[in-house]
Write a protein that holds these residues in place. Sequence first.
Motif, PDB file in Angstrom:
ATOM      1  N   HIS A   1       0.820  -1.207   0.000  1.00 19.24           N
ATOM      2  CA  HIS A   1       0.000   0.000   0.000  1.00 19.24           C
ATOM      3  C   HIS A   1       0.859   1.266   0.000  1.00 19.24           C
ATOM      4  CE1 HIS A   1      -3.547   2.493   0.667  1.00 19.24           C
ATOM      5  NE2 HIS A   1      -2.776   3.204   1.463  1.00 19.24           N
ATOM      6  N   ILE A   2       1.748   1.383   0.958  1.00 18.21           N
ATOM      7  CA  ILE A   2       2.530   2.623   1.078  1.00 18.21           C
ATOM      8  C   ILE A   2       3.492   2.784  -0.099  1.00 18.21           C
ATOM      9  CG2 ILE A   2       4.256   3.843   2.465  1.00 18.21           C
ATOM     10  CD1 ILE A   2       2.739   2.801   4.952  1.00 18.21           C
ATOM     11  N   ALA A   3       4.230   1.737  -0.428  1.00 18.92           N
ATOM     12  CA  ALA A   3       5.235   1.838  -1.486  1.00 18.92           C
ATOM     13  C   ALA A   3       4.614   1.872  -2.886  1.00 18.92           C
ATOM     14  CB  ALA A   3       6.238   0.696  -1.378  1.00 18.92           C
ATOM     15  N   ASN A   4       3.346   1.510  -3.014  1.00 16.54           N
ATOM     16  CA  ASN A   4       2.705   1.503  -4.337  1.00 16.54           C
ATOM     17  C   ASN A   4       1.487   2.424  -4.404  1.00 16.54           C
ATOM     18  OD1 ASN A   4       4.417  -0.402  -5.706  1.00 16.54           O
ATOM     19  ND2 ASN A   4       3.556  -1.953  -4.362  1.00 16.54           N
ATOM     20  N   SER A   5       0.436   2.119  -3.643  1.00 10.64           N
ATOM     21  CA  SER A   5      -0.795   2.916  -3.715  1.00 10.64           C
ATOM     22  C   SER A   5      -0.568   4.355  -3.278  1.00 10.64           C
ATOM     23  CB  SER A   5      -1.893   2.288  -2.856  1.00 10.64           C
ATOM     24  OG  SER A   5      -2.245   1.026  -3.341  1.00 10.64           O
ATOM     25  N   ASP A   6       0.154   4.538  -2.179  1.00 10.62           N
ATOM     26  CA  ASP A   6       0.405   5.905  -1.720  1.00 10.62           C
ATOM     27  C   ASP A   6       1.380   6.615  -2.649  1.00 10.62           C
ATOM     28  OD1 ASP A   6      -1.338   5.537   0.365  1.00 10.62           O
ATOM     29  OD2 ASP A   6       0.185   5.531   1.929  1.00 10.62           O
ATOM     30  N   LYS A   7       2.378   5.909  -3.089  1.00 14.50           N
ATOM     31  CA  LYS A   7       3.370   6.496  -4.000  1.00 14.50           C
ATOM     32  C   LYS A   7       2.682   6.998  -5.272  1.00 14.50           C
ATOM     33  CE  LYS A   7       7.935   6.861  -4.326  1.00 14.50           C
ATOM     34  NZ  LYS A   7       8.649   7.834  -3.550  1.00 14.50           N
ATOM     35  N   ALA A   8       1.589   6.366  -5.666  1.00 14.57           N
ATOM     36  CA  ALA A   8       0.873   6.734  -6.888  1.00 14.57           C
ATOM     37  C   ALA A   8       0.290   8.149  -6.826  1.00 14.57           C
ATOM     38  CB  ALA A   8      -0.228   5.722  -7.182  1.00 14.57           C
ATOM     39  N   TYR A   9      -0.018   8.656  -5.639  1.00 11.09           N
ATOM     40  CA  TYR A   9      -0.594  10.004  -5.564  1.00 11.09           C
ATOM     41  C   TYR A   9       0.471  11.093  -5.391  1.00 11.09           C
ATOM     42  CZ  TYR A   9      -0.585   9.472  -0.387  1.00 11.09           C
ATOM     43  OH  TYR A   9      -0.250   9.268   0.939  1.00 11.09           O
ATOM     44  N   GLU A  10       1.713  10.724  -5.247  1.00 11.33           N
ATOM     45  CA  GLU A  10       2.779  11.696  -4.981  1.00 11.33           C
ATOM     46  C   GLU A  10       2.795  12.834  -6.008  1.00 11.33           C
ATOM     47  OE1 GLU A  10       7.583  11.821  -4.141  1.00 11.33           O
ATOM     48  OE2 GLU A  10       6.681   9.964  -4.858  1.00 11.33           O
ATOM     49  N   GLU A  11       2.871  12.529  -7.263  1.00 12.55           N
ATOM     50  CA  GLU A  11       2.940  13.574  -8.300  1.00 12.55           C
ATOM     51  C   GLU A  11       1.652  14.384  -8.359  1.00 12.55           C
ATOM     52  OE1 GLU A  11       5.635  14.675  -9.874  1.00 12.55           O
ATOM     53  OE2 GLU A  11       6.672  13.182  -8.638  1.00 12.55           O
ATOM     54  N   HIS A  12       0.528  13.709  -8.213  1.00 19.68           N
ATOM     55  CA  HIS A  12      -0.767  14.411  -8.226  1.00 19.68           C
ATOM     56  C   HIS A  12      -0.834  15.441  -7.099  1.00 19.68           C
ATOM     57  CE1 HIS A  12      -5.103  14.972  -8.747  1.00 19.68           C
ATOM     58  NE2 HIS A  12      -5.180  14.918  -7.436  1.00 19.68           N
ATOM     59  N   PHE A  13      -0.449  15.031  -5.903  1.00 21.22           N
ATOM     60  CA  PHE A  13      -0.473  15.941  -4.760  1.00 21.22           C
ATOM     61  C   PHE A  13       0.493  17.093  -4.955  1.00 21.22           C
ATOM     62  CE2 PHE A  13      -2.233  13.110  -1.049  1.00 21.22           C
ATOM     63  CZ  PHE A  13      -3.411  12.953  -1.753  1.00 21.22           C
ATOM     64  N   LYS A  14       1.683  16.810  -5.417  1.00 20.36           N
ATOM     65  CA  LYS A  14       2.676  17.876  -5.659  1.00 20.36           C
ATOM     66  C   LYS A  14       2.121  18.890  -6.664  1.00 20.36           C
ATOM     67  CE  LYS A  14       6.984  15.299  -5.096  1.00 20.36           C
ATOM     68  NZ  LYS A  14       8.176  14.884  -5.844  1.00 20.36           N
ATOM     69  N   LYS A  15       1.549  18.368  -7.733  1.00 18.61           N
ATOM     70  CA  LYS A  15       0.984  19.215  -8.782  1.00 18.61           C
ATOM     71  C   LYS A  15      -0.093  20.153  -8.232  1.00 18.61           C
ATOM     72  CE  LYS A  15      -1.880  18.501 -12.809  1.00 18.61           C
ATOM     73  NZ  LYS A  15      -2.449  17.509 -13.700  1.00 18.61           N
ATOM     74  N   HIS A  16      -0.785  19.685  -7.197  1.00 27.54           N
ATOM     75  CA  HIS A  16      -1.877  20.482  -6.608  1.00 27.54           C
ATOM     76  C   HIS A  16      -1.445  21.222  -5.336  1.00 27.54           C
ATOM     77  CE1 HIS A  16      -4.189  17.998  -9.397  1.00 27.54           C
ATOM     78  NE2 HIS A  16      -5.055  18.991  -9.370  1.00 27.54           N
TER      79      HIS A  16
END
Length: 135
Positions: free
Chosen positions: A117-132
Amino acid sequence: MKIVEWSPKYSVSIKSIDDDHIKLLNTINKLFDSISKGKANAVIYDILNELEQYSNFHFSREETFFRQTNYPESVEHVKEHEAFKQKIQEIKKEVSDNKSIAIPELLGFLSSWLKDHIANSDKAYEEHFKKHGVV
């Protein structure tokens, strides 16, 4: 004794979330240490309570960011959060029923959660969150 160390592969580059993840990692290590010392039964309820508090607080934080940024994968991600909460409740019941498998099962579940979850599912939102602008 530690079973896992913090690593950049777990980081989502958002301090509040990374700090939450470090708390979870510390809880995993606390559970592992208690098992290795034969003292897991003495701390299991405290650990389960920590996990309940962690999941309520941390998941609420992430889900707030999902809403604020219209994260497109939020529905699936929230389902994973709900599954985590449900699993903690199941293990809590197993512990109260004196099922000896519950404590190692919890350690395995948490280790998998960290890696999956953390290394994959959470990592998946990293760029989206940064962008916002989530920092």
